[in-house]
Design an enzyme around this catalytic site. Sequence first.
Site, mmCIF file in Angstrom:
data_model
loop_
_atom_site.group_PDB
_atom_site.id
_atom_site.type_symbol
_atom_site.label_atom_id
_atom_site.label_comp_id
_atom_site.label_asym_id
_atom_site.label_seq_id
_atom_site.Cartn_x
_atom_site.Cartn_y
_atom_site.Cartn_z
ATOM 1 C CG HIS A 191 40.747 40.898 28.891
ATOM 2 N ND1 HIS A 191 41.138 39.908 29.760
ATOM 3 C CD2 HIS A 191 40.010 40.276 27.940
ATOM 4 C CE1 HIS A 191 40.672 38.746 29.345
ATOM 5 N NE2 HIS A 191 39.972 38.952 28.230
ATOM 6 C CG ASP A 210 43.549 40.472 32.596
ATOM 7 O OD1 ASP A 210 43.053 40.833 31.507
ATOM 8 O OD2 ASP A 210 43.641 39.273 32.915
ATOM 9 N NE ARG A 275 40.877 35.889 32.337
ATOM 10 C CZ ARG A 275 40.275 35.680 31.161
ATOM 11 N NH1 ARG A 275 38.971 35.953 31.031
ATOM 12 N NH2 ARG A 275 40.942 35.203 30.129
ATOM 13 C CB ALA A 316 39.659 31.438 37.803
ATOM 14 C CE1 TYR A 318 31.675 30.644 45.167
ATOM 15 C CE2 TYR A 318 31.321 29.189 43.294
ATOM 16 C CZ TYR A 318 30.849 30.132 44.180
ATOM 17 O OH TYR A 318 29.554 30.564 44.089
ATOM 18 C CG ASP A 320 36.921 25.515 43.192
ATOM 19 O OD1 ASP A 320 37.912 25.832 42.482
ATOM 20 O OD2 ASP A 320 35.756 25.575 42.775
ATOM 21 C CD GLU A 356 41.162 28.164 41.738
ATOM 22 O OE1 GLU A 356 40.540 29.072 41.166
ATOM 23 O OE2 GLU A 356 40.643 27.088 42.086
#
Length: 502
Positions: A191, A210, A275, A316, A318, A320, A356
């Site tokens: 990453h 990250d 990320r 991560a 939305y 939601d 979240e």
Amino acid sequence: MSLFISRGPAVFLAQVGLLTTASWSFIGCGPAAPLDGPLGADGQAVVSEPDDDCEEDVAGEDAFASREITRDLAYPMRIVWGPDDFLWLTERTGKRVVRVNPADGARTTAITIEEVFQSGGQDGLLALALHPDLLRGKGRDYVYVSFTYDVDPGPAVDRRTKIRRYTYTPATETLGSPFDVITGLPGSDDHNSARLLFGPDGKLYYTIGDQGNNQFARMCNPIRAQELPTAAEVAAQDWSTYVGKVLRLNLDGSIPRDNPRIDGVRSHVYSYGHRNPQGLTFGKDGKLYANEHGPKSDDELNLIKPGKNYGWPHVAGYQDDQAYTYDNWSASSPTPCEELVWNDYVPPPSVPRQQESAFSHPDFKEPLLTFYTVPNDYDFFDPACGFLQYICWPTIAPSSLHYYPTGRHGIPGWGNSLLMTALKKGAIYKVELSANGKTVVGEPVELFKSTNRYRDLAWSPDRRTLYVITDTAGNTSSPDGGATTALENPGAILEFKYTGSH
């Protein structure tokens, strides 16, 4: 299996064969908007032209001719079209900057950088950006790269990343006169992101992921994408909190005076909470877009704003509460993380879990689009992928992002769109933008599907030929819907040439 790209209903993405393109309907034609500076990783301005002769019917499956230009490259990482009409690319494990003649695939090594540290992971020679004045007789024949290096070449590895500028000498076709723009940036074997480009403002933009923390062998390393540098750290040139960020730099590596002041501190940080943003591009009116890998779902396409927070690792996709919780392995208690065994599906009870919706920040920005949003009851275990389960997860692993401008001489129907290469699906995704560039229009279109890992792309000056580099090895989606390591075009440059009359 239904896959979701947003809060709306499930969509189906057209499936096409290797080295072909899907047909689609064109939503509308309009005047081209002027572009005000360099675009893409090569820093070359792309001039928009009026769509005086735009057509309602646009490129179909038979509108492209394709061929493999060359193969057996050493993990090509970035590719750009140079002002010398050669393709310039970095080889991540080969540690080389290479120029390739697109006509016959002949290669010339501009430089081999022995200082590059490559461990077998995702480190090595990474980014590439050509100065907009390269070969224009202005004394700025500069080529910029980034790479990982070992600060202390002893038994222990202290991996960092630097951005370096070289000067190109046309007579010898080589790069020399190294100048380190910035050193000591975070570096990892995972990453790193490493997308470098010139903005229309003449600044350098660079992404850092990250570092692959909080997963697999790095599961006990905390994710620092939400951490911001202090004034003392900036003064000491301590860039350790630059992980999970988009940076903005002056060409000498200093901090631009108009960079956002975040939590009272001005640094190189332009945005944060990312990320693994491997794609970065400027669109119409200087809008900056990025894409990034999601964990098991929710790859993101973002409109980047200065000083904004993009949520990772708390959110991560939305916000939601769907199919994701922030499982903070580094904070495991009372059992320390070092005593745990990694599990990608259900963490041990000692690992804190956060929904979240528990995250709140005034500067939080949600993505324009996700690949894909799935419900909480989604079954991430697909027997078709065997031990390579992540290949079947609802993500595409976006590896680059490029803005395709409007203009009558380009490919019909592609104007004002974003093109992104994908590692898992062996495809390019075309995402149409609204006129103001602030939203997405319709559904993404899957193009040139193959059994490859597409790493990056460039195009010819007339924008009618695409050049796509592929990974030398790795895992990707198989034609039967499972996973495979048998790549069709390993370490290759593929050419897709539009052959239509328009």
